[in-house]
Every structure is written in C-alpha cells, then in structure tokens.
Design an enzyme around this catalytic site. Structure first.
Site, short mmCIF file in Angstrom:
data_model
loop_
_atom_site.label_atom_id
_atom_site.label_comp_id
_atom_site.label_asym_id
_atom_site.label_seq_id
_atom_site.Cartn_x
_atom_site.Cartn_y
_atom_site.Cartn_z
N TYR A 91 45.70 37.63 42.39
CA TYR A 91 45.76 37.34 40.29
C TYR A 91 45.06 35.88 39.91
CZ TYR A 91 47.80 37.42 36.21
OH TYR A 91 47.91 37.62 34.62
N LYS A 109 42.86 40.83 40.32
CA LYS A 109 43.23 41.07 39.35
C LYS A 109 42.28 39.93 38.50
CE LYS A 109 46.69 41.13 35.35
NZ LYS A 109 47.80 41.43 35.21
#
Length: 465
Positions: free
Chosen positions: A305, A333
């Site tokens: 992320y 992400k």
C-alpha cells in the site's frame, strides 16, 4: 517399430480404474491396517493450520494419503491450497466448499474434487458436524515458500507474470470494488462489534466484491492491538467466506507488523495489506526488508500500500516493481492520486500487474490505466454507484462509466478532502446509521461541512439512496 518408451501414454481418470492395464508388481507391506484412526489423536500442526480437527490415516501408501476431519456448525476452515489433488467424501452434514471462487454445495454422500494448487475453503452450514474424510494424491511438486517449506503441503497460488525480466509469483484473490468499513465506537470509546457486524452486512448485501477492515477509514493507527485483533476476527468470522477479506496489518515496527500479519492469517484472512509507517524517514532498503520480513512470516498474499499522505513513506513505481519480486507480495494499492505512477508500474512490472486504485477521485482514470479494482470507503455511502461504475468499465462502456463517475465525483472529492473517518462517519449518520463517536484526537465533521455533505447525498438520492 515403436518402442514402449515412444508409445503414447494413456490418460486415465478415477472412473477408469477397471480399464488400467495390470502391469504393476504386487508388494505386500507388513502393515495393512490402521485401527481406531481417531483414537490416535488429531494432528496438532495440521489441525491448527486448517482451523478444524484433522486425523491422519497412517498406512504405508506411496501415491495417495487419507485424512479424516470435521467442522463444527457454522465453522469454516482456513483458505488454503495443496501441491496435490484432493477428493472429499461427505459422511454427514451440509455445507459448501469454495474452489477458486466457485462455490460447491454439498451434503452427506457427496464427493468433491479439488484440483492441484486450487485455492479452497470448507464451511459447515448445518446444525450438526460436517465430517470430511479426504483422499489425497501425494504432492506432485515441491514449491517451498520463502523462509521455509510449504505448510502442510500447502502454499500460496503461483500465477506466472513477467516483470523486470523475471517470472514472479502472483496470487491475486481480489477484483472489483473492495469496500473499506469504518470502525464504529460506543459512547465510552470502545469498539462496537455489533455495529461493525451490521456495517459488514450492509456492505456485503450491497454486492461489493471484497471487504477490507483496518484501513485508513477504519482508523487502524488509533486502535490497540487487542482492538485490531477483535476487528480482524470479527470480520473473517462474520463474512464467513462470502467474500475475500483483506486485513490491514501495518505497524511502525516490523515485529508488530509480523505479529498482526500472522494473526490475520491464523484468523483466516484471504490476504493482508501493508503500508510502511515511519517516524524517521526510511530508506528503500529498510522498507524492502520490512516487507520481506512480513512476507517470510506468512503464506497469504500481501498488498503493498503506497500512501505517503498517511504513512509518511513514498514508494516509487520502480521500488514497487522491486517489491513484487518478493513471492507473496502480489498486489499494489496506489493512493498517491497520480495516474502516471500506475502507468509507469505497468510499464515496469508487466501488463498483468495487479494494481488497485486507492485514490477515490482517480477512480475512472485508474480503471482506464488498467487497475484491477478500486479500494474505497465510498460503498459505505454510495455502494450502487461504485458498483455500476465498475460494471460499466468491465463491459467496455466508457461513455456510461464517465457519466457514472462525474455523478459521484463531488462525493469522492469531499470524503478525501475532509478525511475519510470523519466524512464517512458523518455520511453514515446522515443515512440513518449511527457510527458512534470518533477516536480522539479526531473530531466530528464541522457543521458547515456536514450540511454540504448532506446536500451532496441528497443530490445522489435518485441514484443510490
């Protein structure tokens, strides 16, 4: 003349056992009987990994093995896979088995086939025990995970993908709209698990494609270890295999991140999400070692992320491509809000790199750039619009996708600018779902902003509410 070695090899299936040529030589071992299999006790490690009792049949087989196990009412096993094929025969009970996203309902007397390396999980949906003897072919390939051998003959899925000149492992169990629930609190400041379950039901019922607790909207940094573990366990148990689960496990130290990642895996999470969090500025080598340490401690896939606005660490596309070389770091992400970074990641890691958009205002542009899914808290407020946007993209109808995107854009921009925890909580309250107070030092949305949010939601009422 064709030699036996050159002759074509016949292919047989289980129903053809009576047609196989009688060429083997008989060798009778001394031991042909394993009395009272269950009396020998369950296999500790295997039972712990599977989350249900497993008894090994101990006989001198070379090409097959057999185990016996059961599930309590409403119990599910962990999501797992094997390096061998498996046949289940159901002695009693009712339930279902998920195989690579396909749901197979079963009852007493049924048999279920699970192919080699297929991701699967078993659930007992009845009121009695679900008894699951398994006949297995022995492992046909050894694929040790990084940091040790496969656990119980199981390991993460490997999907070939070209990136930076190498073939990388990819287990990507998510696609579409991955919804991020907030973490509701009681008036005394404790986590309200009952309301959290209700929020999960709202999201699942809306049709989203995945559930991701303990993200930014879920106030992960403000929760204690015990609260995080409670949210993790509640999510996995309440979702109960209906959707894949992506659990946030981020922490300042690698030791704590490993702790939470292991707990999420043991609880039955499909995958974990990890953002590097730092007080001091970390070097790329330090961040890499952080991910590597977590990856080597678990076997479920990891979503890397990147959100420098919240984590304080910015991971360049070149570095994200490097992270994807760690076997079970399989997804990214991207939340910087820069679509060029997504495009650069595709160029570096290959066309089928599994990246997900985490920037709400970038939803349409990210899908156009090849995002596999959208990680978002917006479904708490406008689930149907987010789903309709994804469906339009999947159907190749970008004209409709643009209309749907611009319709929801004011809300997407608002919840990001105002901070996800406070804006989503205020929106839920306006929609009739009381999320409780925010965790200090967070404050409720100011009255003027709340009124503005109310008007935005009212303008969407014809489409969503």
């Amino acid at each position: 003349m064709t030699s036996p070695a050159d002759a074509p090899t016949a292919k047989y299936q289980s129903a053809d056992f009576d047609k196989t040529p009688p060429t083997p030589h008989v060798r009778i071992p001394d031991r042909l009987h394993h009395p009272a299999v269950e009396a020998a006790g369950k296999h500790g490690d295997y039972s712990s990994q599977r989350k249900h009792p497993v008894f090994f049949v101990d006989l001198p087989t070379h090409s097959i093995s057999m185990t016996i196990g059961w599930l309590d009412p409403e119990q599910s096993s962990n999501m797992h896979r094997h390096t061998y094929e498996t046949v289940l025969y159901i002695l009693e009970g009712t339930g279902h088995t998920e195989v690579q996203g396909r749901k197979i309902e079963w009852k007493a007397g049924d048999a279920v086939y699970i192919p080699v390396w297929a991701w699967h999980r078993h659930t007992n949906t009845g009121s009695g025990l679900g008894s699951l003897p398994r006949l297995r072919k022995r492992p046909i390939a050894s694929k040790p995970r990084r940091g040790g051998p496969p656990r119980g003959g199981s390991e993460e899925e490997r999907r070939p993908c070209r990136g930076r000149g190498k073939v990388m492992a990819r287990n990507v169990p998510f696609k579409g709209i991955i919804a991020y629930p907030i973490t509701p609190l009681r008036q005394d400041g404790s986590v309200d698990i009952d309301k959290f379950k209700s929020l999960l039901d709202r999201l699942i019922g809306s049709g989203v494609h995945g559930i991701a607790p303990l993200g930014s909207a879920g106030i992960l940094p403000y929760l204690s270890d015990e609260e995080r573990e409670s949210v993790t366990e509640t999510t996995v148990q309440h979702v109960a295999g209906r959707l894949p689960t992506l659990v946030g496990v981020s922490a300042l130290t690698t030791e704590r991140a490993v702790h939470h990642a292991r707990h999420a895996e043991q609880a039955g999470a499909t995958a974990v999400m990890l953002i590097p969090m730092s007080y001091w500025k970390l070097t790329e080598d330090e961040v890499f070692k952080h991910y590597q340490g977590v990856a080597e401690s678990i076997s479920v896939p990891i979503m890397a992320y990147n959100n420098p606005a919240t984590g304080g660490v910015d991971m360049r596309p070149e570095f994200l491509a490097r992270l994807l070389e760690i076997p079970n770091v399989t997804m990214v992400k991207e939340s910087t809000g820069d679509v060029r970074r997504m495009q650069q990641l595709v160029k570096l890691a290959g066309d089928d790199v599994a990246f997900f958009n985490g920037s709400n205002p970038l939803a349409l542009a990210a899908f156009a750039a090849g995002a596999r899914g959208w990680c978002t808290a917006a479904p708490n407020l406008i689930p149907q619009l987010t789903l309709d946007l994804y469906a339009a993209v999947e159907n190749g109808d970008f004209a409709l996708a643009r209309i749907l995107y611009y319709r929801q854009m004011p809300l997407l921009e608002f919840i990001v600018q105002g901070g996800l925890p406070r804006t989503v909580a205020a929106g839920l309250d306006l929609l009739g779902f009381d999320p409780g107070p925010l965790r200090s030092p967070l404050l409720p949305l100011p009255e003027g902003d709340r009124n503005r949010l109310s008007k935005i939601l009212q303008s969407l009422s014809q489409d969503q509410l």
